[in-house]
Design an enzyme around this catalytic site. Structure first.
Site, mmCIF file in Angstrom:
data_model
loop_
_atom_site.group_PDB
_atom_site.id
_atom_site.type_symbol
_atom_site.label_atom_id
_atom_site.label_comp_id
_atom_site.label_asym_id
_atom_site.label_seq_id
_atom_site.Cartn_x
_atom_site.Cartn_y
_atom_site.Cartn_z
ATOM 1 N N HIS A 63 4.488 1.496 -7.995
ATOM 2 C CA HIS A 63 3.424 0.490 -7.902
ATOM 3 C C HIS A 63 2.480 0.595 -9.118
ATOM 4 O O HIS A 63 2.066 -0.414 -9.679
ATOM 5 C CB HIS A 63 2.580 0.728 -6.644
ATOM 6 C CG HIS A 63 3.310 0.592 -5.346
ATOM 7 N ND1 HIS A 63 3.441 1.624 -4.446
ATOM 8 C CD2 HIS A 63 3.944 -0.464 -4.775
ATOM 9 C CE1 HIS A 63 4.105 1.206 -3.376
ATOM 10 N NE2 HIS A 63 4.427 -0.040 -3.553
ATOM 11 N N GLY B 165 0.799 -1.215 0.000
ATOM 12 C CA GLY B 165 0.000 0.000 0.000
ATOM 13 C C GLY B 165 0.832 1.264 0.000
ATOM 14 O O GLY B 165 2.041 1.238 -0.210
ATOM 15 N N GLN C 123 14.235 -10.139 -3.816
ATOM 16 C CA GLN C 123 12.884 -10.691 -3.643
ATOM 17 C C GLN C 123 12.412 -11.360 -4.930
ATOM 18 O O GLN C 123 11.879 -12.472 -4.920
ATOM 19 C CB GLN C 123 11.938 -9.552 -3.253
ATOM 20 C CG GLN C 123 10.460 -9.872 -3.360
ATOM 21 C CD GLN C 123 9.606 -8.743 -2.811
ATOM 22 O OE1 GLN C 123 9.499 -8.585 -1.606
ATOM 23 N NE2 GLN C 123 9.010 -7.949 -3.685
ATOM 24 N N GLN D 103 11.832 -4.700 -9.884
ATOM 25 C CA GLN D 103 13.269 -5.013 -9.784
ATOM 26 C C GLN D 103 13.955 -4.194 -8.693
ATOM 27 O O GLN D 103 15.110 -4.437 -8.391
ATOM 28 C CB GLN D 103 13.954 -4.761 -11.129
ATOM 29 C CG GLN D 103 13.553 -5.778 -12.185
ATOM 30 C CD GLN D 103 14.061 -5.453 -13.567
ATOM 31 O OE1 GLN D 103 14.639 -4.389 -13.800
ATOM 32 N NE2 GLN D 103 13.833 -6.355 -14.503
ATOM 33 N N HIS E 119 2.566 4.478 -4.988
ATOM 34 C CA HIS E 119 3.239 5.556 -5.730
ATOM 35 C C HIS E 119 3.338 5.125 -7.201
ATOM 36 O O HIS E 119 2.858 4.034 -7.575
ATOM 37 C CB HIS E 119 4.610 5.851 -5.116
ATOM 38 C CG HIS E 119 5.488 4.647 -4.937
ATOM 39 N ND1 HIS E 119 5.909 3.867 -5.989
ATOM 40 C CD2 HIS E 119 6.011 4.065 -3.815
ATOM 41 C CE1 HIS E 119 6.680 2.888 -5.543
ATOM 42 N NE2 HIS E 119 6.743 2.973 -4.221
HETATM 43 P P1 AMP Z 1 6.016 -2.662 -1.589
HETATM 44 O O1 AMP Z 1 4.693 -2.011 -1.434
HETATM 45 O O2 AMP Z 1 7.181 -1.790 -1.226
HETATM 46 O O3 AMP Z 1 6.086 -4.039 -0.977
HETATM 47 O O4 AMP Z 1 6.193 -2.907 -3.143
HETATM 48 C C1 AMP Z 1 5.258 -3.655 -3.877
HETATM 49 C C2 AMP Z 1 5.839 -3.976 -5.225
HETATM 50 O O5 AMP Z 1 6.174 -2.770 -5.897
HETATM 51 C C3 AMP Z 1 7.145 -4.804 -5.128
HETATM 52 O O6 AMP Z 1 7.156 -5.763 -6.175
HETATM 53 C C4 AMP Z 1 8.210 -3.761 -5.336
HETATM 54 O O7 AMP Z 1 9.393 -4.283 -5.893
HETATM 55 C C5 AMP Z 1 7.527 -2.831 -6.327
HETATM 56 N N1 AMP Z 1 8.121 -1.492 -6.286
HETATM 57 C C6 AMP Z 1 8.227 -0.659 -5.222
HETATM 58 N N2 AMP Z 1 8.868 0.475 -5.569
HETATM 59 C C7 AMP Z 1 9.191 0.335 -6.886
HETATM 60 C C8 AMP Z 1 9.878 1.154 -7.835
HETATM 61 N N3 AMP Z 1 10.372 2.354 -7.500
HETATM 62 N N4 AMP Z 1 10.018 0.701 -9.084
HETATM 63 C C9 AMP Z 1 9.522 -0.520 -9.445
HETATM 64 N N5 AMP Z 1 8.872 -1.333 -8.610
HETATM 65 C C10 AMP Z 1 8.712 -0.917 -7.345
#
Ligand code: AMP
Length: 282
Positions: free
Chosen positions: A37, A31, A153, A148, A34
């Site tokens: 996501h 959540g 992960q 990426q 941005h």
């Molecule tokens: P999170 O909410 O941080 O767990 O992220 C959810 C998904 O969004 C994960 O697969 C992250 O790798 C991806 N993600 C988060 N920030 C970025 C970004 N700046 N660029 C690309 N993918 C992202």
């Protein structure tokens, strides 16, 4: 757009989609959405009939002294953004709906989790693999998109899906950045103005390291030392968690650079722990 909080309701709904022959895309998130996501959501949207976005700050992937209690959230804003980007369903469960009090089953991929974030966050990937497996069982997705930015992960989840024959295609999306190069992250919200102004040095250091390797540096130790020195001068307010060179698929340390290498860093900047990486071809 539907909003579900009950895992069993979600599973029933998604199984009925699959029984109708529909493909399902899944974008798991914690959540506070941005543009990073949203790019993942757009990518998934383009390749499936139905799109599920999950909003779940998964407690089992946080260590004891991490930011679980302070993790930023904006449920209404997230729903509006996901809807605008074509999500058919939001799944936002409470933690106790996902984990029974006597939850006892864990999924781990230990060999890919000993370096980078796995070293400094010992329970992190066990929590990630377990929750993603649960989401796969609930949503039955045909494709799932991950960023990426969390390279380790993505590598671990690819290995998990291969090893356990989970019928889902994993898609990796490139890192989405601010105009000044800072990787978008929900945790950027923790940065003060001066920390935010300094933060692009993380990416700039990685770019300079890539240049050095392309110019011929082959010694992994010297390469990481170079970046350590760069950050000491360009980002003195940051504290290095790790700076490592690893193989891109198996996340093993690289001492002599002979093939494409992943340079990955985690830096504490004020209250934020920021990660970034670059794949360097040689
Ligand atoms: P999170 O909410 O941080 O767990 O992220 C959810 C998904 O969004 C994960 O697969 C992250 O790798 C991806 N993600 C988060 N920030 C970025 C970004 N700046 N660029 C690309 N993918 C992202």
């Amino acid at each position: 757009m539907k909003i579900f909080t009950d895992p069993i309701e979600l599973q029933k709904h998604c199984l009925s989609w699959r029984n109708q022959g529909l493909t399902i895309g899944l974008v798991p998130t914690m959540g506070f959405l941005h543009d990073g996501h949203l790019s993942l959501i757009d990518m998934a949207r383009a390749s499936c009939d139905k799109l599920v976005v999950t909003l779940f700050v998964n407690p089992t992937q946080f260590g004891e002294n991490e930011d679980l209690g302070n993790y930023p959230s904006d449920f209404d804003g997230d729903c509006a953004k996901a809807k605008a980007h074509g999500a058919d369903l939001i799944f936002a469960p409470a933690p106790d709906a996902m984990y029974a009090p006597d939850h006892a089953t864990w999924v781990t991929v230990p060999s890919l989790g000993t370096h980078l974030c796995g070293a400094s966050r010992p329970v992190h990937f066990r929590g990630v693999c377990t929750v993603v497996t649960k989401l796969f069982q609930l949503v039955q997705p045909t494709t799932a998109v991950f960023g990426q930015k969390d390279w380790q992960q993505l590598a671990i989840l690819r290995r998990m899906v291969r090893d356990l024959n989970i019928p889902v295609e994993i898609i990796g999306h490139p890192i989405v950045r601010e105009a000044d190069g800072l990787a978008l992250s929900s945790r950027n919200a923790y940065l003060t103005e001066s920390e935010r102004a300094a933060a692009p040095a993380i990416r700039q250091g990685l770019l300079r390291l890539a240049e050095k390797i392309r110019e011929g540096e082959r010694d992994g130790h010297k390469a990481t030392e170079f970046l350590t020195n760069e950050y000491a001068s360009t980002l003195p307010m940051g504290t290095v968690d790790y700076i490592e060179l690893v193989t891109p698929d198996s996340i093993e340390p690289v001492t002599t650079i002979t093939s494409p290498v992943l340079a990955a860093v985690a830096i504490h900047l004020g209250k934020a722990r920021l990660i970034d990486n670059i794949l360097i071809e040689v």
